[in-house]
Design a protein around this motif. Structure first.
Motif, PDB file in Angstrom:
ATOM      1  N   LEU A 196       3.302   6.851  10.818  1.00 48.64           N
ATOM      2  CA  LEU A 196       3.840   6.110   9.678  1.00 48.64           C
ATOM      3  C   LEU A 196       2.755   5.798   8.653  1.00 48.64           C
ATOM      4  O   LEU A 196       2.966   5.961   7.449  1.00 48.64           O
ATOM      5  N   ILE A 197       1.572   5.394   9.127  1.00 45.47           N
ATOM      6  CA  ILE A 197       0.449   5.102   8.225  1.00 45.47           C
ATOM      7  C   ILE A 197       0.091   6.360   7.430  1.00 45.47           C
ATOM      8  O   ILE A 197      -0.094   6.314   6.213  1.00 45.47           O
ATOM      9  N   ARG A 198       0.030   7.498   8.125  1.00 43.98           N
ATOM     10  CA  ARG A 198      -0.284   8.779   7.459  1.00 43.98           C
ATOM     11  C   ARG A 198       0.769   9.134   6.415  1.00 43.98           C
ATOM     12  O   ARG A 198       0.464   9.537   5.306  1.00 43.98           O
ATOM     13  N   ARG A 199       2.042   8.963   6.776  1.00 47.71           N
ATOM     14  CA  ARG A 199       3.140   9.305   5.857  1.00 47.71           C
ATOM     15  C   ARG A 199       3.146   8.400   4.622  1.00 47.71           C
ATOM     16  O   ARG A 199       3.446   8.859   3.530  1.00 47.71           O
ATOM     17  N   VAL A 200       2.826   7.115   4.811  1.00 45.35           N
ATOM     18  CA  VAL A 200       2.778   6.188   3.671  1.00 45.35           C
ATOM     19  C   VAL A 200       1.755   6.692   2.654  1.00 45.35           C
ATOM     20  O   VAL A 200       2.009   6.706   1.445  1.00 45.35           O
ATOM     21  N   GLU A 201       0.586   7.146   3.171  1.00 44.83           N
ATOM     22  CA  GLU A 201      -0.471   7.648   2.278  1.00 44.83           C
ATOM     23  C   GLU A 201      -0.069   8.960   1.622  1.00 44.83           C
ATOM     24  O   GLU A 201      -0.201   9.125   0.406  1.00 44.83           O
ATOM     25  N   THR A 202       0.453   9.921   2.405  1.00 44.34           N
ATOM     26  CA  THR A 202       0.773  11.235   1.838  1.00 44.34           C
ATOM     27  C   THR A 202       1.968  11.186   0.889  1.00 44.34           C
ATOM     28  O   THR A 202       2.032  11.953  -0.055  1.00 44.34           O
ATOM     29  N   MET A 203       2.916  10.279   1.151  1.00 47.24           N
ATOM     30  CA  MET A 203       4.102  10.170   0.291  1.00 47.24           C
ATOM     31  C   MET A 203       3.867   9.208  -0.883  1.00 47.24           C
ATOM     32  O   MET A 203       4.733   9.048  -1.725  1.00 47.24           O
ATOM     33  N   GLY A 204       2.724   8.523  -0.881  1.00 49.47           N
ATOM     34  CA  GLY A 204       2.388   7.621  -1.983  1.00 49.47           C
ATOM     35  C   GLY A 204       3.304   6.426  -2.117  1.00 49.47           C
ATOM     36  O   GLY A 204       3.655   6.028  -3.224  1.00 49.47           O
ATOM     37  N   ILE A 205       3.698   5.824  -1.003  1.00 48.95           N
ATOM     38  CA  ILE A 205       4.597   4.659  -1.087  1.00 48.95           C
ATOM     39  C   ILE A 205       3.903   3.371  -0.630  1.00 48.95           C
ATOM     40  O   ILE A 205       4.538   2.470  -0.089  1.00 48.95           O
ATOM     41  N   GLU A 206       2.583   3.293  -0.907  1.00 49.50           N
ATOM     42  CA  GLU A 206       1.821   2.100  -0.523  1.00 49.50           C
ATOM     43  C   GLU A 206       2.342   0.841  -1.202  1.00 49.50           C
ATOM     44  O   GLU A 206       2.088  -0.269  -0.760  1.00 49.50           O
ATOM     45  N   ASP A 207       3.087   1.008  -2.305  1.00 50.57           N
ATOM     46  CA  ASP A 207       3.602  -0.152  -3.033  1.00 50.57           C
ATOM     47  C   ASP A 207       4.909  -0.696  -2.434  1.00 50.57           C
ATOM     48  O   ASP A 207       5.406  -1.718  -2.871  1.00 50.57           O
ATOM     49  N   SER A 208       5.458  -0.004  -1.427  1.00 49.80           N
ATOM     50  CA  SER A 208       6.674  -0.536  -0.810  1.00 49.80           C
ATOM     51  C   SER A 208       6.603  -0.635   0.714  1.00 49.80           C
ATOM     52  O   SER A 208       7.502  -1.180   1.331  1.00 49.80           O
ATOM     53  N   LEU A 209       5.533  -0.124   1.314  1.00 53.79           N
ATOM     54  CA  LEU A 209       5.353  -0.250   2.763  1.00 53.79           C
ATOM     55  C   LEU A 209       3.979  -0.851   3.011  1.00 53.79           C
ATOM     56  O   LEU A 209       2.981  -0.287   2.580  1.00 53.79           O
ATOM     57  N   PHE A 210       3.916  -1.985   3.697  1.00 49.86           N
ATOM     58  CA  PHE A 210       2.671  -2.738   3.813  1.00 49.86           C
ATOM     59  C   PHE A 210       2.114  -2.730   5.226  1.00 49.86           C
ATOM     60  O   PHE A 210       1.442  -1.813   5.624  1.00 49.86           O
ATOM     61  N   ARG A 211       2.404  -3.758   6.004  1.00 55.73           N
ATOM     62  CA  ARG A 211       1.838  -3.842   7.358  1.00 55.73           C
ATOM     63  C   ARG A 211       2.773  -3.195   8.381  1.00 55.73           C
ATOM     64  O   ARG A 211       3.991  -3.324   8.289  1.00 55.73           O
ATOM     65  N   ILE A 212       2.166  -2.528   9.352  1.00 55.06           N
ATOM     66  CA  ILE A 212       2.904  -1.919  10.454  1.00 55.06           C
ATOM     67  C   ILE A 212       2.288  -2.476  11.732  1.00 55.06           C
ATOM     68  O   ILE A 212       1.094  -2.326  11.957  1.00 55.06           O
ATOM     69  N   LEU A 213       3.100  -3.148  12.544  1.00 58.06           N
ATOM     70  CA  LEU A 213       2.593  -3.859  13.721  1.00 58.06           C
ATOM     71  C   LEU A 213       3.211  -3.381  15.013  1.00 58.06           C
ATOM     72  O   LEU A 213       4.423  -3.249  15.102  1.00 58.06           O
ATOM     73  N   VAL A 214       2.365  -3.184  16.003  1.00 56.58           N
ATOM     74  CA  VAL A 214       2.816  -3.076  17.386  1.00 56.58           C
ATOM     75  C   VAL A 214       2.495  -4.451  17.958  1.00 56.58           C
ATOM     76  O   VAL A 214       1.336  -4.850  17.991  1.00 56.58           O
ATOM     77  N   ALA A 215       3.522  -5.201  18.333  1.00 58.17           N
ATOM     78  CA  ALA A 215       3.306  -6.577  18.809  1.00 58.17           C
ATOM     79  C   ALA A 215       2.704  -6.555  20.210  1.00 58.17           C
ATOM     80  O   ALA A 215       3.384  -6.267  21.185  1.00 58.17           O
ATOM     81  N   GLU A 216       1.407  -6.834  20.289  1.00 62.61           N
ATOM     82  CA  GLU A 216       0.702  -6.831  21.563  1.00 62.61           C
ATOM     83  C   GLU A 216      -0.073  -8.129  21.729  1.00 62.61           C
ATOM     84  O   GLU A 216      -0.454  -8.752  20.753  1.00 62.61           O
ATOM     85  N   GLU A 217      -0.283  -8.501  22.986  1.00 63.61           N
ATOM     86  CA  GLU A 217      -1.157  -9.639  23.251  1.00 63.61           C
ATOM     87  C   GLU A 217      -2.098  -9.271  24.387  1.00 63.61           C
ATOM     88  O   GLU A 217      -1.795  -8.414  25.214  1.00 63.61           O
ATOM     89  N   LYS A 218      -3.259  -9.928  24.385  1.00 64.42           N
ATOM     90  CA  LYS A 218      -4.266  -9.672  25.412  1.00 64.42           C
ATOM     91  C   LYS A 218      -3.791 -10.208  26.757  1.00 64.42           C
ATOM     92  O   LYS A 218      -3.265 -11.305  26.835  1.00 64.42           O
TER      93      LYS A 218
END
Length: 178
Positions: free
Chosen positions: A23-45
């Protein structure tokens, strides 16, 4: 213009980090950084002891799910839905209907649990007060607040377990004043 909100994306279980990278790669290649911000995998130690050694590992709180902060434009919705490993959005009725966002309270609770929240919780209890534990393995048990850590947003609660007073660290979000 719409506001950015958090959405839950369904992925194949165990593939959350791979889907996040895609998803991070696609956001960059598709140029949609202005509509897709943080992407989280909810993890805890999680700390385990193996052969007497302390081992830290990350535990996924929501296997099979990613949290995506985005502005739900047609283009951003299309890019996320068609990312390899994504099986859909939670809260979409299908048939082209866009999903509902996660409530700010729910995402705030998840961010706080991961130590990523800027917001400090205002609590209605203090040291010496009796509180009830709302969730987790001690749900329903009452105890006395022994100390509070406002930075970590946790309280040390003295509970009676098996006839003994036992100090237990509990998140502010899981406590309620009695």
């Amino acid at each position: 213009m719409e506001d950015k909100q958090w959405y839950v994306v369904n992925t194949y279980a165990g593939h959350e980090n791979r889907v996040k990278e895609n998803l991070i790669r696609r956001v960059e290649t598709m140029g949609i950084e202005d509509s897709l911000f943080r992407i989280l995998v909810a993890e805890e130690k999680e700390i385990e002891y193996k052969n007497g050694k302390k081992v830290e590992k990350m535990r996924n709180l929501f296997p099979g799910y990613l949290f995506v902060e985005m502005i739900m434009t047609d283009e951003a919705w299309y890019v996320v839905r068609n990312t390899p490993g994504v099986t859909g959005f939670i809260g979409s009725s299908g048939g082209g209907a866009k999903p509902f966002p996660v409530s700010p309270e729910e995402i705030e609770s998840i961010l706080r649990r991961m130590g990523m929240s800027d917001q400090k919780l205002v609590v209605n209890f203090q040291v010496g007060d009796t509180v009830k534990i709302l969730s987790g393995p001690f749900a329903g048990i009452e105890g006395t607040v022994d100390s509070m850590n406002d930075d970590a947003q946790t309280a040390m609660v003295l509970t009676i377990l098996f006839g003994r007073e036992t100090p237990t660290e509990i998140s502010y979000t899981d406590l309620e004043a009695i």
